[in-house]
Design a protein around this motif. Structure first.
Motif, PDB file in Angstrom:
ATOM      1  N   LYS A  14       4.824 -20.345  81.374  1.00  0.00           N
ATOM      2  CA  LYS A  14       3.908 -21.357  80.609  1.00  0.00           C
ATOM      3  C   LYS A  14       2.558 -21.703  81.563  1.00  0.00           C
ATOM      4  O   LYS A  14       1.577 -21.812  80.667  1.00  0.00           O
ATOM      5  N   ALA A  15       2.640 -21.874  82.719  1.00  0.00           N
ATOM      6  CA  ALA A  15       1.512 -22.143  83.557  1.00  0.00           C
ATOM      7  C   ALA A  15       0.569 -20.737  83.387  1.00  0.00           C
ATOM      8  O   ALA A  15      -0.674 -20.881  83.178  1.00  0.00           O
ATOM      9  N   GLU A  16       1.255 -19.700  83.333  1.00  0.00           N
ATOM     10  CA  GLU A  16       0.112 -18.516  83.486  1.00  0.00           C
ATOM     11  C   GLU A  16      -0.397 -18.221  82.121  1.00  0.00           C
ATOM     12  O   GLU A  16      -1.526 -17.966  81.985  1.00  0.00           O
ATOM     13  N   TYR A  17       0.443 -18.679  80.854  1.00  0.00           N
ATOM     14  CA  TYR A  17      -0.243 -18.487  79.726  1.00  0.00           C
ATOM     15  C   TYR A  17      -1.367 -19.361  79.342  1.00  0.00           C
ATOM     16  O   TYR A  17      -2.131 -19.098  78.684  1.00  0.00           O
ATOM     17  N   GLU A  18      -1.095 -20.749  79.814  1.00  0.00           N
ATOM     18  CA  GLU A  18      -1.809 -21.813  79.757  1.00  0.00           C
ATOM     19  C   GLU A  18      -3.340 -21.625  80.282  1.00  0.00           C
ATOM     20  O   GLU A  18      -4.403 -21.849  79.822  1.00  0.00           O
ATOM     21  N   GLN A  19      -3.174 -20.890  81.579  1.00  0.00           N
ATOM     22  CA  GLN A  19      -4.285 -20.477  82.336  1.00  0.00           C
ATOM     23  C   GLN A  19      -5.228 -19.439  81.733  1.00  0.00           C
ATOM     24  O   GLN A  19      -6.232 -19.528  81.621  1.00  0.00           O
ATOM     25  N   ARG A  20      -4.392 -18.583  81.133  1.00  0.00           N
ATOM     26  CA  ARG A  20      -4.925 -17.384  80.495  1.00  0.00           C
ATOM     27  C   ARG A  20      -5.614 -17.798  79.288  1.00  0.00           C
ATOM     28  O   ARG A  20      -6.761 -17.526  78.758  1.00  0.00           O
ATOM     29  N   ILE A  21      -5.097 -18.820  78.358  1.00  0.00           N
ATOM     30  CA  ILE A  21      -5.745 -19.168  77.256  1.00  0.00           C
ATOM     31  C   ILE A  21      -7.023 -19.983  77.287  1.00  0.00           C
ATOM     32  O   ILE A  21      -7.913 -19.847  76.939  1.00  0.00           O
ATOM     33  N   LYS A  23      -8.900 -19.764  80.095  1.00  0.00           N
ATOM     34  CA  LYS A  23      -9.629 -18.747  80.713  1.00  0.00           C
ATOM     35  C   LYS A  23     -10.459 -17.941  79.182  1.00  0.00           C
ATOM     36  O   LYS A  23     -11.724 -17.756  79.273  1.00  0.00           O
ATOM     37  N   LEU A  24      -9.736 -17.551  78.546  1.00  0.00           N
ATOM     38  CA  LEU A  24     -10.195 -16.643  77.261  1.00  0.00           C
ATOM     39  C   LEU A  24     -11.164 -17.487  76.416  1.00  0.00           C
ATOM     40  O   LEU A  24     -11.895 -17.120  76.043  1.00  0.00           O
ATOM     41  N   SER A  25     -10.389 -18.875  76.017  1.00  0.00           N
ATOM     42  CA  SER A  25     -11.079 -19.741  75.139  1.00  0.00           C
ATOM     43  C   SER A  25     -12.312 -20.135  76.038  1.00  0.00           C
ATOM     44  O   SER A  25     -13.503 -20.173  74.975  1.00  0.00           O
ATOM     45  N   GLU A  48     -15.697  -6.306  73.756  1.00  0.00           N
ATOM     46  CA  GLU A  48     -14.960  -6.944  74.728  1.00  0.00           C
ATOM     47  C   GLU A  48     -14.363  -8.488  74.009  1.00  0.00           C
ATOM     48  O   GLU A  48     -13.409  -8.765  74.381  1.00  0.00           O
ATOM     49  N   ASN A  49     -15.435  -9.009  73.429  1.00  0.00           N
ATOM     50  CA  ASN A  49     -15.006 -10.168  72.534  1.00  0.00           C
ATOM     51  C   ASN A  49     -13.991  -9.999  71.591  1.00  0.00           C
ATOM     52  O   ASN A  49     -12.966 -10.729  71.768  1.00  0.00           O
ATOM     53  N   ASP A  50     -13.991  -8.847  71.025  1.00  0.00           N
ATOM     54  CA  ASP A  50     -12.844  -8.768  70.246  1.00  0.00           C
ATOM     55  C   ASP A  50     -11.745  -8.546  70.747  1.00  0.00           C
ATOM     56  O   ASP A  50     -10.514  -8.877  70.367  1.00  0.00           O
ATOM     57  N   LYS A  54      -8.004 -10.888  70.762  1.00  0.00           N
ATOM     58  CA  LYS A  54      -6.838 -10.433  70.402  1.00  0.00           C
ATOM     59  C   LYS A  54      -5.903 -11.008  71.778  1.00  0.00           C
ATOM     60  O   LYS A  54      -4.584 -11.056  71.619  1.00  0.00           O
ATOM     61  N   LEU A  55      -6.418 -11.030  73.015  1.00  0.00           N
ATOM     62  CA  LEU A  55      -5.509 -11.186  74.093  1.00  0.00           C
ATOM     63  C   LEU A  55      -5.288 -12.676  73.931  1.00  0.00           C
ATOM     64  O   LEU A  55      -4.086 -13.200  74.414  1.00  0.00           O
ATOM     65  N   LEU A  56      -6.196 -13.632  73.469  1.00  0.00           N
ATOM     66  CA  LEU A  56      -6.093 -14.818  73.294  1.00  0.00           C
ATOM     67  C   LEU A  56      -4.652 -15.310  72.443  1.00  0.00           C
ATOM     68  O   LEU A  56      -3.789 -15.890  72.480  1.00  0.00           O
ATOM     69  N   VAL A  57      -4.852 -14.335  71.215  1.00  0.00           N
ATOM     70  CA  VAL A  57      -3.759 -14.572  70.070  1.00  0.00           C
ATOM     71  C   VAL A  57      -2.304 -14.082  70.805  1.00  0.00           C
ATOM     72  O   VAL A  57      -1.216 -14.898  70.735  1.00  0.00           O
ATOM     73  N   GLU A  58      -2.215 -13.067  71.522  1.00  0.00           N
ATOM     74  CA  GLU A  58      -1.031 -12.624  72.525  1.00  0.00           C
ATOM     75  C   GLU A  58      -0.636 -13.728  73.322  1.00  0.00           C
ATOM     76  O   GLU A  58       0.678 -14.221  73.341  1.00  0.00           O
ATOM     77  N   ALA A  59      -1.621 -14.381  73.973  1.00  0.00           N
ATOM     78  CA  ALA A  59      -1.163 -15.475  74.906  1.00  0.00           C
ATOM     79  C   ALA A  59      -0.603 -16.831  74.265  1.00  0.00           C
ATOM     80  O   ALA A  59       0.358 -17.376  74.724  1.00  0.00           O
ATOM     81  N   GLU A  60      -1.055 -16.873  72.933  1.00  0.00           N
ATOM     82  CA  GLU A  60      -0.776 -18.238  72.335  1.00  0.00           C
ATOM     83  C   GLU A  60       0.461 -17.726  71.932  1.00  0.00           C
ATOM     84  O   GLU A  60       1.365 -18.690  71.590  1.00  0.00           O
TER      85      GLU A  60
END
Length: 107
Positions: A14-21, A23-25, A48-50, A54-60
Motif C-alpha cells: 500500500k505504501a509503495e503504491y501510494e508513493q508511486r501514485i 510521484k506520477l501524479s 513519456e507522459n502517456d 498508464k503507470l498511474l492507472v496501474e498503480a491505482e
C-alpha cells in the motif's frame, strides 16, 4: 495462516503504491514547459507522459486491490476463495497477497 505477516506485506505494498501514485501524479500535474523544446523532444515528452498515465492507472488499480484485501482481513474473509469458499494456499497468498481466488479459480 500468519495474518500479521500478510497484513505487513499488504501495508508495505500500500505504501509503495501510494508513493508511486503521488510521484506520477506530481509529474503529470507539474510538467516542464515543453513548448520551448524541439519537436522531437516534445514527441518524447508526450510518449513519456502517456506512459506515466498508464503507470498511474496501474498503480491505482493495485492500490484498490490492496485496500480490498485489507478490508477482507478486517471482516475475517481474507484468504478465502470467492468462488469455492476454500482457503487460499499460503504459497499463493505469499506470491499474491491480495488474491481473491484460490489457484484453481484464478482467472
Amino acid at each position: 495462516m500468519n495474518i500479521q505477516h500478510h497484513k505487513d506485506q499488504l501495508l508495505t505494498l500500500k505504501a509503495e503504491y501510494e508513493q508511486r501514485i503521488n510521484k506520477l501524479s506530481d509529474h503529470l500535474q507539474h510538467p516542464q514547459d515543453e513548448m520551448n523544446q524541439h519537436w522531437d523532444d516534445q514527441a518524447v515528452k508526450f510518449t513519456e507522459n502517456d506512459m506515466r498515465k498508464k503507470l498511474l492507472v496501474e498503480a491505482e488499480q493495485g492500490l484498490a486491490l490492496v485496500n480490498s484485501a485489507l478490508r477482507r482481513m478486517e471482516q475475517g474473509d481474507y484468504g478465502i476463495c470467492d468462488e469455492c469458499g476454500e482457503e487460499i494456499s499460503e504459497n499463493r497468498l505469499q506470491a499474491v497477497p491480495y488474491a481473491r481466488e484460490c489457484i484453481t479459480h484464478a482467472k
